[in-house]
Design a protein around this motif. Structure first.
Motif, PDB file in Angstrom:
ATOM      1  N   VAL A 223      10.170  -1.515   0.197  1.00  0.00           N
ATOM      2  CA  VAL A 223      10.385  -1.205  -1.218  1.00  0.00           C
ATOM      3  C   VAL A 223       9.238  -0.358  -1.758  1.00  0.00           C
ATOM      4  O   VAL A 223       9.461   0.666  -2.426  1.00  0.00           O
ATOM      5  CB  VAL A 223      10.513  -2.505  -2.047  1.00  0.00           C
ATOM      6  N   ARG A 224       8.005  -0.737  -1.486  1.00  0.00           N
ATOM      7  CA  ARG A 224       6.860   0.022  -1.998  1.00  0.00           C
ATOM      8  C   ARG A 224       6.868   1.455  -1.471  1.00  0.00           C
ATOM      9  O   ARG A 224       6.590   2.406  -2.208  1.00  0.00           O
ATOM     10  CB  ARG A 224       5.553  -0.680  -1.632  1.00  0.00           C
ATOM     11  N   SER A 225       7.190   1.603  -0.201  1.00  0.00           N
ATOM     12  CA  SER A 225       7.251   2.943   0.370  1.00  0.00           C
ATOM     13  C   SER A 225       8.337   3.777  -0.299  1.00  0.00           C
ATOM     14  O   SER A 225       8.124   4.956  -0.629  1.00  0.00           O
ATOM     15  CB  SER A 225       7.516   2.851   1.881  1.00  0.00           C
ATOM     16  N   LEU A 226       9.500   3.183  -0.526  1.00  0.00           N
ATOM     17  CA  LEU A 226      10.603   3.902  -1.160  1.00  0.00           C
ATOM     18  C   LEU A 226      10.266   4.286  -2.603  1.00  0.00           C
ATOM     19  O   LEU A 226      10.585   5.389  -3.057  1.00  0.00           O
ATOM     20  CB  LEU A 226      11.870   3.044  -1.124  1.00  0.00           C
ATOM     21  N   LEU A 227       9.606   3.374  -3.334  1.00  0.00           N
ATOM     22  CA  LEU A 227       9.235   3.669  -4.714  1.00  0.00           C
ATOM     23  C   LEU A 227       8.252   4.834  -4.781  1.00  0.00           C
ATOM     24  O   LEU A 227       8.345   5.691  -5.664  1.00  0.00           O
ATOM     25  CB  LEU A 227       8.629   2.427  -5.378  1.00  0.00           C
ATOM     26  N   ALA A 236      15.974   1.128  -4.146  1.00  0.00           N
ATOM     27  CA  ALA A 236      14.999   0.609  -3.182  1.00  0.00           C
ATOM     28  C   ALA A 236      15.317  -0.835  -2.824  1.00  0.00           C
ATOM     29  O   ALA A 236      15.209  -1.243  -1.657  1.00  0.00           O
ATOM     30  CB  ALA A 236      13.592   0.722  -3.757  1.00  0.00           C
ATOM     31  N   ALA A 237      15.721  -1.626  -3.804  1.00  0.00           N
ATOM     32  CA  ALA A 237      16.053  -3.031  -3.553  1.00  0.00           C
ATOM     33  C   ALA A 237      17.196  -3.160  -2.561  1.00  0.00           C
ATOM     34  O   ALA A 237      17.138  -3.955  -1.615  1.00  0.00           O
ATOM     35  CB  ALA A 237      16.401  -3.727  -4.869  1.00  0.00           C
ATOM     36  N   ARG A 262       4.493  -1.969 -13.258  1.00  0.00           N
ATOM     37  CA  ARG A 262       3.037  -1.951 -13.482  1.00  0.00           C
ATOM     38  C   ARG A 262       2.308  -1.522 -12.221  1.00  0.00           C
ATOM     39  O   ARG A 262       1.298  -0.826 -12.272  1.00  0.00           O
ATOM     40  CB  ARG A 262       2.552  -3.334 -13.940  1.00  0.00           C
ATOM     41  N   TRP A 263       2.808  -1.932 -11.070  1.00  0.00           N
ATOM     42  CA  TRP A 263       2.198  -1.516  -9.798  1.00  0.00           C
ATOM     43  C   TRP A 263       2.214   0.005  -9.677  1.00  0.00           C
ATOM     44  O   TRP A 263       1.208   0.621  -9.309  1.00  0.00           O
ATOM     45  CB  TRP A 263       2.963  -2.158  -8.639  1.00  0.00           C
ATOM     46  N   LEU A 264       3.337   0.626 -10.003  1.00  0.00           N
ATOM     47  CA  LEU A 264       3.439   2.079  -9.934  1.00  0.00           C
ATOM     48  C   LEU A 264       2.508   2.746 -10.946  1.00  0.00           C
ATOM     49  O   LEU A 264       1.870   3.767 -10.650  1.00  0.00           O
ATOM     50  CB  LEU A 264       4.875   2.515 -10.198  1.00  0.00           C
ATOM     51  N   LYS A 265       2.408   2.176 -12.159  1.00  0.00           N
ATOM     52  CA  LYS A 265       1.562   2.760 -13.191  1.00  0.00           C
ATOM     53  C   LYS A 265       0.094   2.726 -12.795  1.00  0.00           C
ATOM     54  O   LYS A 265      -0.614   3.737 -12.901  1.00  0.00           O
ATOM     55  CB  LYS A 265       1.762   2.004 -14.505  1.00  0.00           C
TER      56      LYS A 265
END
Length: 277
Positions: A223-227, A236-237, A262-265
């Protein structure tokens, strides 16, 4: 107490590594909710007071010590003073440590913080400036040194029970190839050649988490890689094998202590200047 300074939170990631994640970050106050991940989180506070709940106690990391959070142990993160805290952290899969230890129980640092100079020395390469790419062979050497330092600091395990490392490793490898579908413990047992409950016990001891949690974490890695490559949360989910976006978000927040948004920000903020301490 004076007025809190208006400081910007940021997270800076090191150049890509196939084996581990390295970050440098600053938080002015609140950083992470209570969460747990299936990697070791090993780090160093560079300035300020890094406070976190860990094993029913409040810990305060100051410059000079080494933070060693065990896989699957619940913790959070926040500044212990109004000046915020600046730190570096590496996230290491237990499987990498096991490649060195070869089937011993994972070393456990009870209080989550160590002042042992052996750990400080063994982490110096991996916790250097994030702007410095680590040579692949140097990284391998550093992982070897770290695994042995962890074992030396903890000492020999009291429980001499043997574990089937090869069977657990076969199950772990099988999980990596089945992220997009349902897996049963019986299927893992068949693939590993070990009975279900012995495999489940060995997997937890050797890799620090349960087979299901390990599967969920690998899905979250995807998911993190796709985001980061621009996919939407919903897309992604589904690609990573979650039922829907809300299902993924719940697991994401419980694992990383913050929401995907928030992780992306924070990931995109970056430091104004990343010191080479």
């Amino acid at each position: 107490m004076g007025k809190r300074k208006n400081l910007t939170d940021w997270v800076h990631h090191a150049p890509h590594s196939n084996q581990l994640e390295r970050i440098e970050a600053f938080f002015s106050g609140y950083a992470y909710d209570l969460h747990r991940h299936d990697t070791y989180a090993i780090g160093r506070t560079l300035s300020g007071v890094q406070s976190f709940q860990y094993r029913a106690g409040q810990r305060h990391s100051l410059p000079g010590g080494t933070i060693v959070l065990h896989p699957d142990e619940i913790h959070d993160g926040q500044a212990g003073s109004e000046d915020g805290f600046h730190y570096r952290m590496i996230y290491i899969e237990p499987a990498l440590i096991q490649q060195v230890l070869g089937g011993k129980p994972l070393p456990f640092i009870k209080d989550g913080i160590s002042t042992d100079p052996r750990l400080h020395a063994a982490t110096s390469v991996l916790l250097q400036s994030m702007d410095c790419a680590i040579d692949p062979l140097e990284e391998e050497d550093a992982l070897f040194d770290l695994a042995y330092a962890l074992g030396a600091v903890v000492g020999a395990p009291k429980n001499r029970q043997s574990f089937d490392y090869l069977a657990a490793e076969r199950a772990r490898e099988f999980i990596h190839g089945a992220l997009d579908r349902t897996i049963t413990l019986s299927e893992l047992a068949e693939q590993s050649g070990r009975d279900r409950w012995s495999l489940s016990r060995d997997f937890r001891v050797l890799f620090g988490t349960s087979p299901y949690r390990y599967l969920t974490m690998r899905r979250l890695d995807l998911v993190r890689s796709l985001l980061l490559h621009g996919q939407s949360l919903a897309s992604a989910a589904l690609v990573a094998g979650f039922t829907d976006q809300s299902h993924m978000t719940r697991h994401f927040s419980k694992t990383y202590g913050l929401s995907p948004a928030r992780w992306l920000k924070i990931r995109g903020a970056g430091p104004a200047t990343a010191p080479a301490t």
